[in-house]
Design a protein around this motif. Structure first.
Motif, PDB file in Angstrom:
ATOM      1  N   ARG A  88      49.351  13.590  -4.981  1.00 58.73           N
ATOM      2  CA  ARG A  88      49.905  13.919  -3.657  1.00 58.73           C
ATOM      3  C   ARG A  88      50.765  12.766  -3.144  1.00 58.73           C
ATOM      4  NH1 ARG A  88      45.134  14.738   0.119  1.00 58.73           N
ATOM      5  NH2 ARG A  88      44.504  12.887  -1.068  1.00 58.73           N
ATOM      6  N   LEU A  89      50.271  11.551  -3.372  1.00 56.90           N
ATOM      7  CA  LEU A  89      51.027  10.368  -2.951  1.00 56.90           C
ATOM      8  C   LEU A  89      52.343  10.282  -3.703  1.00 56.90           C
ATOM      9  CD1 LEU A  89      51.442   7.547  -1.634  1.00 56.90           C
ATOM     10  CD2 LEU A  89      50.085   6.601  -3.545  1.00 56.90           C
TER      11      LEU A  89
ATOM     12  N   MET B 279      51.327   9.992   8.020  1.00 56.24           N
ATOM     13  CA  MET B 279      52.234  10.120   6.884  1.00 56.24           C
ATOM     14  C   MET B 279      53.137  11.335   7.009  1.00 56.24           C
ATOM     15  SD  MET B 279      49.992   8.850   3.586  1.00 56.24           S
ATOM     16  CE  MET B 279      51.359   9.105   2.449  1.00 56.24           C
TER      17      MET B 279
ATOM     18  N   TRP C 209      54.774  12.799  -2.493  1.00 56.23           N
ATOM     19  CA  TRP C 209      55.264  12.375  -1.176  1.00 56.23           C
ATOM     20  C   TRP C 209      56.309  11.274  -1.325  1.00 56.23           C
ATOM     21  CZ3 TRP C 209      54.847   7.784   1.707  1.00 56.23           C
ATOM     22  CH2 TRP C 209      55.116   7.899   3.083  1.00 56.23           C
TER      23      TRP C 209
ATOM     24  N   LEU D  21      47.014   5.851   3.527  1.00 51.30           N
ATOM     25  CA  LEU D  21      46.685   7.105   2.866  1.00 51.30           C
ATOM     26  C   LEU D  21      45.668   7.871   3.708  1.00 51.30           C
ATOM     27  CD1 LEU D  21      46.299   5.921  -0.844  1.00 51.30           C
ATOM     28  CD2 LEU D  21      48.253   7.057   0.210  1.00 51.30           C
TER      29      LEU D  21
ATOM     30  N   ASP E 201      46.911   9.245  -7.377  1.00 57.40           N
ATOM     31  CA  ASP E 201      46.959  10.338  -6.398  1.00 57.40           C
ATOM     32  C   ASP E 201      48.298  11.068  -6.512  1.00 57.40           C
ATOM     33  OD1 ASP E 201      47.043  11.964  -4.165  1.00 57.40           O
ATOM     34  OD2 ASP E 201      46.075  10.505  -2.856  1.00 57.40           O
TER      35      ASP E 201
END
Length: 309
Positions: A84-85, A60, A88, A41, A82
């Protein structure tokens, strides 16, 4: 190209079990069948649970260079929130690349919505927690699962068997056997083999009546039965069952049952974000206050304090 997305405090054994078969496949075949990158991350250095440091080798944002991505997680994964994770991961999932996880990485795939209505597995200690928090997922007790392009692994050495299964599909059984031999792994386990030892081996008990009673307790956590009812189900008197538990564990059946439910509640506190009131219900307590009182007596801290540790 396989990417291993490492999370802070990831389990080294799980990581070794999924990456080493690829290295050995290259060596035994004399070809570069597999290559890999490490990721993290924010593309930062991180440590495994044993304190060893790791540096990412691929950013990433460069994930499109990969053919497969495996999440390698460990302690504290359930606390990762998270968005954003998760966004993604959904993007990677839509690309139809092979996506996988080992150990508690299943929590992250679940949070990203990638396991809905799919079969998956996770370490036995986290199975109930994952199922409670994500009832739309089909959580199994398998060593590993491969369902619709997503593979999940229970962790530990089960990753070796999962990767051997993958290598066998891609390059044949002969290579998979050669890798297993190099790993001193004479019996390649199928996905269906059990994660845990038998009750007899785990508890050091060989009394079939006692084992039967314990299995009933384990299958009735949210809806606990009376000890009298359990005694009837295993065809012994309540007094005889009391003697068996005292003889083998030094406590009454009621205390054994209560402790088991509290340990289950402790795992839900540590590995899920479920409200304490829901955990109380899931462990068969009539109220949060009753659960909290029993929990504090057994563990020495309150459920709220456990959540902070």
């Amino acid at each position: 190209m396989v990417g291993f997305l490492l999370f802070p405090q990831f389990a080294m054994l799980s990581f070794s079990s999924v990456i080493e078969p690829l290295r050995i496949a290259n060596r035994m075949s004399g070809k570069s069948l597999y290559c890999w990158h490490l990721m993290s991350l924010d593309d930062r250095a991180l440590e495994a649970s044993n304190g060893l440091p790791f540096m990412p080798t691929l950013a990433m944002e460069d994930w499109q260079e990969l053919d497969a991505l495996i999440l390698v997680a460990g302690l504290g994964t359930n606390l990762i929130a998270d968005e954003r994770l998760f966004h993604w991961l959904r993007k990677v999932g839509r690309s139809r690349r092979l996506l996988g996880s080992t150990s508690t990485g299943s929590f992250l795939l679940a949070k990203a919505g990638l396991l809905d209505r799919k079969h998956c597995t996770i370490h036995w200690e986290n199975q109930a927690s994952l199922q409670e928090e994500y009832p739309e997922i089909i959580v199994s007790n398998e060593l590993f699962e491969i369902d619709q392009g997503i593979m999940t692994c229970s962790g530990g050495t089960a990753g070796l068997d999962m990767m051997l299964s993958l290598i066998e599909r891609q390059h044949g059984s002969e290579l998979a056997k050669q890798i297993a031999e190099q790993c001193i792994h004479p019996n390649i386990r199928s996905a269906h083999e059990k994660q845990r030892m038998s009750h007899e081996a785990r508890l050091g008990v060989h009394n079939s009546t006692l084992i039967a009673a314990i299995k009933i307790m384990e299958s009735h956590i949210e809806d606990p039965l009376s000890c009298e009812s359990i005694a009837m189900l295993v065809d012994v008197s309540h007094r005889q069952m009391q003697r068996l538990f005292k003889q083998h564990f030094g406590i009454t059946p009621a205390n054994y049952y209560l402790n088991f439910r509290l340990e289950h509640g402790d795992r839900l506190l540590r590995y899920t974000s479920m409200p304490i009131i829901d955990i109380a219900t899931a462990t068969g307590f009539s109220s949060t206050s009753h659960f909290s009182k029993c929990y504090r007596k057994f563990f020495g801290i309150s459920p709220k304090e456990r959540r902070k540790t």
